[in-house]
Design an enzyme around this catalytic site. Structure first.
Site, PDB file in Angstrom:
ATOM      1  CB  SER A  28      31.196  87.170  33.119  1.00 20.38           C
ATOM      2  OG  SER A  28      32.186  86.800  32.191  1.00 20.38           O
ATOM      3  CG  ASN A  29      32.338  89.932  28.602  1.00 23.04           C
ATOM      4  OD1 ASN A  29      32.628  89.082  27.772  1.00 23.04           O
ATOM      5  ND2 ASN A  29      33.259  90.558  29.327  1.00 23.04           N
ATOM      6  NE  ARG A  30      24.318  88.093  26.178  1.00 22.57           N
ATOM      7  CZ  ARG A  30      23.521  87.254  26.831  1.00 22.57           C
ATOM      8  NH1 ARG A  30      23.798  85.968  26.845  1.00 22.57           N
ATOM      9  NH2 ARG A  30      22.460  87.711  27.458  1.00 22.57           N
ATOM     10  CB  ALA A  94      35.287  90.742  26.063  1.00 22.76           C
TER      11      ALA A  94
END
Ligand code: CTP
Length: 219
Positions: A28-30, A94
């Site tokens: 995943s991402n932030r 995102a």
């Protein structure tokens, strides 16, 4: 409060996507989802019917917004397509560019050397897919771009690559990811509009107002 977006339907994406490796692990991402959720609220406050397709976030569903929670990029695209037709599509999410080629249905054991390497495949590009639709293409399709340098040049290239009508360019050279403030430039084929640095809700209000103006003119 005036309602310039009354009777208009806006479909949008926000937050990260989560791509499963096995039942307990993921890529995943932030992304916090804050900017997307603030924009969903701002559009609803101007009277729009808003469907927010969101990856996993720690945020509450925005008031007055139909929030559809998904995890992966493929589920995000499917939920967006289900929510069409719409006057406006806004891609704030995102989206993970890649996902594991295989999502194991049993936990990969850490002590048995099962995970030699992780093969990845490309995820669908949701913004590009919606921009290039032959039928039910929303009249105004908006993407976001996070850039650390040459922000407007990169935004212009992204506009052409994705086939969308606007790119909202974020300068993320500071603390924007997960932070509370932002400054943006809205780049279209023939115009650039630049905001001051402001809180994410203030920026969202400014973007919503510009959407309202454009929708009256074009949709
Ligand atoms: N986007 C999308 N689906 C993807 C990837 C991106 O809908 N699979 C959307 C995002 O929601 C955003 C825009 O496309 O509106 C961002 O484009 P992208 O090419 O991913 O740019 P960056 O993330 O800024 O990365 P880079 O400049 O490195 O390409």
């Amino acid at each position: 409060m005036t309602s310039p977006l009354a009777g208009r339907r806006i479909v949008m994406t926000a937050g990260p996507t989560l791509e499963a490796i096995d039942p307990v692990r993921f890529i995943s991402n932030r992304s916090s989802g804050k900017q997307g959720y603030a924009l969903a609220s701002a559009c609803a406050e101007l009277g729009a019917e808003v469907v927010l397709v969101s990856g996993p976030t720690a945020l509450n569903d925005p008031a007055g917004v139909e929030t559809v929670r998904i995890e992966s990029a493929r589920d995000m695209l499917a939920a967006v397509e289900t929510a069409l037709p719409a006057d406006v599509f806004i891609a704030v999410a995102a989206v993970a560019d890649w996902r594991p080629a295989e999502a194991h249905d049993r936990k990969i054991k850490g002590n048995k050397g099962e995970m030699g390497s992780l093969a990845l495949v490309e995820n669908p590009d949701i913004l590009k897919t919606i921009s290039q639709r032959k039928d039910e293409r929303p009249g105004l399709v908006i993407g976001f771009a996070a850039e650390t340098h040459e922000v407007e040049d990169h935004a212009r290239q992204k506009l052409a690559r994705k086939g969308c009508d606007w790119i909202v360019a974020n300068d993320v050279s500071g603390d924007v990811m997960g932070g509370d403030e932002n400054a943006i430039a809205i780049v279209s084929s023939d115009d650039v509009w630049r905001s001051q640095r402001a809180s994410k809700p203030e920026i969202a209000g400014l973007i919503a107002q510009r959407i309202a103006q454009a929708v009256v003119e074009t949709c």
